[in-house]
Design a protein around this motif. Structure first.
Motif, PDB file in Angstrom:
ATOM      1  N   ASN A 124      -2.911  -9.921  -3.174  1.00 49.55           N
ATOM      2  CA  ASN A 124      -2.199 -10.214  -2.198  1.00 49.55           C
ATOM      3  C   ASN A 124      -0.801  -9.437  -2.272  1.00 49.55           C
ATOM      4  N   THR A 125       0.074  -9.496  -1.276  1.00 54.51           N
ATOM      5  CA  THR A 125       1.317  -8.497  -1.347  1.00 54.51           C
ATOM      6  C   THR A 125       1.995  -8.607  -2.619  1.00 54.51           C
ATOM      7  N   ASN A 126       2.518  -9.732  -3.162  1.00 58.42           N
ATOM      8  CA  ASN A 126       3.167  -9.789  -4.408  1.00 58.42           C
ATOM      9  C   ASN A 126       2.337  -9.404  -5.676  1.00 58.42           C
ATOM     10  N   ALA A 127       1.066  -9.371  -5.572  1.00 60.93           N
ATOM     11  CA  ALA A 127       0.214  -9.130  -6.657  1.00 60.93           C
ATOM     12  C   ALA A 127       0.138  -7.306  -6.592  1.00 60.93           C
ATOM     13  N   ALA A 128       0.204  -6.960  -5.336  1.00 61.63           N
ATOM     14  CA  ALA A 128      -0.102  -5.364  -5.148  1.00 61.63           C
ATOM     15  C   ALA A 128       1.381  -4.759  -5.713  1.00 61.63           C
ATOM     16  N   ASN A 129       2.553  -5.297  -5.335  1.00 63.87           N
ATOM     17  CA  ASN A 129       3.810  -4.895  -5.586  1.00 63.87           C
ATOM     18  C   ASN A 129       3.910  -4.953  -7.125  1.00 63.87           C
ATOM     19  N   ALA A 130       3.557  -5.863  -7.857  1.00 64.85           N
ATOM     20  CA  ALA A 130       3.561  -5.978  -9.148  1.00 64.85           C
ATOM     21  C   ALA A 130       2.699  -4.949 -10.105  1.00 64.85           C
ATOM     22  N   LEU A 131       1.656  -4.808  -9.321  1.00 63.76           N
ATOM     23  CA  LEU A 131       0.779  -3.511 -10.046  1.00 63.76           C
ATOM     24  C   LEU A 131       1.444  -2.424  -9.882  1.00 63.76           C
ATOM     25  N   LEU A 132       1.904  -2.120  -8.736  1.00 60.94           N
ATOM     26  CA  LEU A 132       2.632  -0.742  -8.512  1.00 60.94           C
ATOM     27  C   LEU A 132       3.517  -0.430  -9.328  1.00 60.94           C
ATOM     28  N   LYS A 133       4.361  -1.362  -9.858  1.00 60.15           N
ATOM     29  CA  LYS A 133       5.417  -1.188 -11.035  1.00 60.15           C
ATOM     30  C   LYS A 133       4.893  -0.802 -12.284  1.00 60.15           C
ATOM     31  N   ILE A 134       3.581  -1.251 -12.389  1.00 59.50           N
ATOM     32  CA  ILE A 134       2.827  -1.286 -13.665  1.00 59.50           C
ATOM     33  C   ILE A 134       2.267   0.406 -13.599  1.00 59.50           C
ATOM     34  N   LEU A 135       1.528   0.659 -12.329  1.00 59.25           N
ATOM     35  CA  LEU A 135       0.967   2.167 -12.302  1.00 59.25           C
ATOM     36  C   LEU A 135       2.171   3.179 -12.432  1.00 59.25           C
ATOM     37  N   GLU A 136       3.247   2.597 -12.047  1.00 60.17           N
ATOM     38  CA  GLU A 136       4.530   3.763 -11.923  1.00 60.17           C
ATOM     39  C   GLU A 136       4.927   4.106 -13.485  1.00 60.17           C
ATOM     40  N   GLU A 137       4.806   3.077 -14.240  1.00 58.71           N
ATOM     41  CA  GLU A 137       5.426   3.154 -15.537  1.00 58.71           C
ATOM     42  C   GLU A 137       4.459   2.662 -16.649  1.00 58.71           C
ATOM     43  N   PRO A 138       3.291   3.179 -16.761  1.00 55.79           N
ATOM     44  CA  PRO A 138       2.236   2.903 -17.761  1.00 55.79           C
ATOM     45  C   PRO A 138       2.597   2.776 -19.012  1.00 55.79           C
ATOM     46  N   PRO A 139       2.290   1.869 -19.979  1.00 52.00           N
ATOM     47  CA  PRO A 139       2.573   1.950 -21.219  1.00 52.00           C
ATOM     48  C   PRO A 139       1.560   2.856 -22.029  1.00 52.00           C
ATOM     49  N   LYS A 140       1.894   3.292 -23.126  1.00 51.84           N
ATOM     50  CA  LYS A 140       1.244   4.417 -23.993  1.00 51.84           C
ATOM     51  C   LYS A 140      -0.080   3.883 -24.307  1.00 51.84           C
ATOM     52  N   ASN A 141      -1.219   4.735 -24.252  1.00 58.01           N
ATOM     53  CA  ASN A 141      -2.489   4.214 -24.671  1.00 58.01           C
ATOM     54  C   ASN A 141      -2.954   3.119 -23.731  1.00 58.01           C
ATOM     55  N   SER A 142      -2.917   3.386 -22.490  1.00 53.60           N
ATOM     56  CA  SER A 142      -3.530   1.945 -21.631  1.00 53.60           C
ATOM     57  C   SER A 142      -4.017   2.855 -20.374  1.00 53.60           C
ATOM     58  N   LEU A 143      -5.292   2.289 -20.035  1.00 52.51           N
ATOM     59  CA  LEU A 143      -6.181   2.622 -18.909  1.00 52.51           C
ATOM     60  C   LEU A 143      -6.440   1.336 -18.015  1.00 52.51           C
ATOM     61  N   ILE A 144      -6.178   1.839 -16.929  1.00 49.25           N
ATOM     62  CA  ILE A 144      -6.394   0.962 -15.852  1.00 49.25           C
ATOM     63  C   ILE A 144      -7.302   1.051 -14.935  1.00 49.25           C
ATOM     64  N   PHE A 145      -8.333   0.277 -14.877  1.00 46.35           N
ATOM     65  CA  PHE A 145      -9.520   0.675 -13.994  1.00 46.35           C
ATOM     66  C   PHE A 145      -9.620  -0.366 -12.577  1.00 46.35           C
ATOM     67  N   LEU A 146      -9.484   0.384 -11.536  1.00 43.80           N
ATOM     68  CA  LEU A 146      -9.318  -0.736 -10.290  1.00 43.80           C
ATOM     69  C   LEU A 146     -11.014  -0.370  -9.434  1.00 43.80           C
ATOM     70  N   ILE A 147     -11.325  -1.451  -9.269  1.00 42.90           N
ATOM     71  CA  ILE A 147     -13.013  -1.313  -8.390  1.00 42.90           C
ATOM     72  C   ILE A 147     -12.568  -2.118  -6.924  1.00 42.90           C
ATOM     73  N   SER A 148     -12.930  -1.469  -6.092  1.00 44.63           N
ATOM     74  CA  SER A 148     -12.691  -1.770  -4.817  1.00 44.63           C
ATOM     75  C   SER A 148     -14.150  -1.511  -3.774  1.00 44.63           C
ATOM     76  N   HIS A 149     -14.303  -2.305  -2.812  1.00 40.54           N
ATOM     77  CA  HIS A 149     -15.318  -2.131  -1.640  1.00 40.54           C
ATOM     78  C   HIS A 149     -14.544  -1.951  -0.268  1.00 40.54           C
ATOM     79  N   ALA A 150     -13.410  -2.012  -0.202  1.00 39.53           N
ATOM     80  CA  ALA A 150     -12.588  -2.064   0.951  1.00 39.53           C
ATOM     81  C   ALA A 150     -11.375  -0.994   0.553  1.00 39.53           C
ATOM     82  N   ILE A 151     -11.384   0.221   0.456  1.00 37.24           N
ATOM     83  CA  ILE A 151     -10.261   0.927  -0.194  1.00 37.24           C
ATOM     84  C   ILE A 151      -9.157   1.072   0.993  1.00 37.24           C
ATOM     85  N   GLY A 152      -9.521   0.837   2.122  1.00 29.83           N
ATOM     86  CA  GLY A 152      -8.499   0.954   3.273  1.00 29.83           C
ATOM     87  C   GLY A 152      -7.511  -0.169   3.397  1.00 29.83           C
ATOM     88  N   GLN A 153      -7.925  -1.442   2.663  1.00 29.30           N
ATOM     89  CA  GLN A 153      -7.131  -2.459   2.420  1.00 29.30           C
ATOM     90  C   GLN A 153      -6.207  -2.450   1.384  1.00 29.30           C
TER      91      GLN A 153
END
Length: 330
Positions: free
Chosen positions: A119-148
């Motif tokens: 949802n919108t709030n979850a996407a905003n929270a994830l964006l902050k993590i992607l902008e400043e990822p901690p050291k030694n971290s890997l984040i994999f996102l899986i989507s069947h509707a990338i346009g969303q």
């Protein structure tokens, strides 16, 4: 950065897609965020779990697969079956998880499956993590509707596009997985699922192919059917997502046929004749407008929680209006 993986001949992708993902990952392992996208049921999650297994293989614990997994350095987030979206509370778990030092491996790994349900709030929270990822971290996102997904999220990931298997190979794979079906039935399932093996199996298990063929029958007699007949069909189809898929599949096939695309496959002769008849009644601009208006209705039905029966009735009326062009019967 966007990478497009070649079409595969294996549903589990163990022979082709996984080695390609592993190869690309090793070349760009310094990047922390990866977005794997493609249609449902083609093995995206299976391939990523194999990669995670490889990354954590030097540890005592084992990541077994999509449903049976545990590792102290792995956090998996997915939409719960009873929920319509992934909430911000689920994403907040990532901050605490990634703030800790890896216990048994080189990385702390986060996997977010079905991330198009953020949802919108979850996407905003994830964006902050992607902008400043901690050291030694890997984040994999899986989507069947990338346009969303918001562009702010997709632009911060290396994108891997996994294509569907070919039509011919999909049929052979499905026949090997479902021993109780014949080749003709397999072809129909693969056509309706657009070569998604996982979706084809789901359609088979829920007898959805019969529902789609009834849908074609209703459209073929659109001038004569009553509202009660449409609603009776709706009541017999258990899941709204199948009704939505039927509408999308038919209108997309209609538009592709009008565009004279090659190598198109049809469920049966009734579907093919109906599509050709509709294409003969109007030019492609009208069909494009029909496609866009139906996609809008289906999307709004989900977002605004509109009454399903009224939406489908509106869609059937749009098809009826097409048949009235030039006042010629189908």
């Amino acid at each position: 950065m966007s990478l497009h993986l070649l079409k595969t001949n294996s549903f589990t992708n163990s022979n082709t897609t996984f080695p390609l993902i592993s190869k690309f990952f090793k070349k760009s392992h310094s990047h922390h965020s990866w977005l794997i996208y493609g249609n449902q049921g083609i093995g995206k999650a299976s391939s990523i779990y194999k990669l995670i297994n490889e990354l954590l293989s030097n540890t005592a614990n084992t990541v077994y697969g999509e449903k049976d997994y545990y590792h102290p350095d792995l956090l998996v987030i997915d939409k719960l079956p009873e929920k319509k979206e992934i909430s911000v509370d689920s994403i907040r778990k990532i901050n605490n998880f990634l703030s800790l030092t890896p216990l048994q491996s080189q990385f702390r790994i986060v996997l977010i499956d079905n991330c198009n349900y953020l949802n919108t709030n979850a996407a905003n929270a994830l964006l902050k993590i992607l902008e400043e990822p901690p050291k030694n971290s890997l984040i994999f996102l899986i989507s069947h509707a990338i346009g969303q997904l918001p562009f702010t999220i997709t632009s911060r990931c290396i994108k891997l596009h996994i294509h569907n298997p070919t039509y011919t190979s999909s049929i052979q794979i499905l026949l090997s997985l479902l021993e109780d079906i014949n080749e003709n039935y397999a072809k129909k399932l693969i056509t309706l699922s657009c070569t998604s093996i996982g979706l084809a199996i789901e359609l088979h298990n829920n007898n959805a192919l019969d529902d789609y063929q009834e849908f074609i029958g209703l459209l073929n007699n659109i001038r004569d059917i009553s509202i009660k007949q449409i609603w009776k069909w709706l009541d017999n189809v258990e899941d709204w997502k199948y009704i939505s898929m039927f509408c999308h599949h038919f209108t997309a096939k209609l538009l592709k046929t009008a565009s004279n695309l090659e190598n198109l496959y049809y469920i049966n002769d009734e579907e093919r004749k109906l599509i050709y008849s509709l294409c003969s009644k109007c030019d492609i601009s009208i069909l494009i407008e029909l496609y866009e208006s139906i996609q809008y209705l289906l999307k709004e039905c989900t977002i605004a929680n509109l009454e399903h029966k009224q939406v489908i009735l509106a869609i059937f009326n749009k098809f009826r209006n097409i048949t009235l062009l030039n006042d010629q019967p189908i």
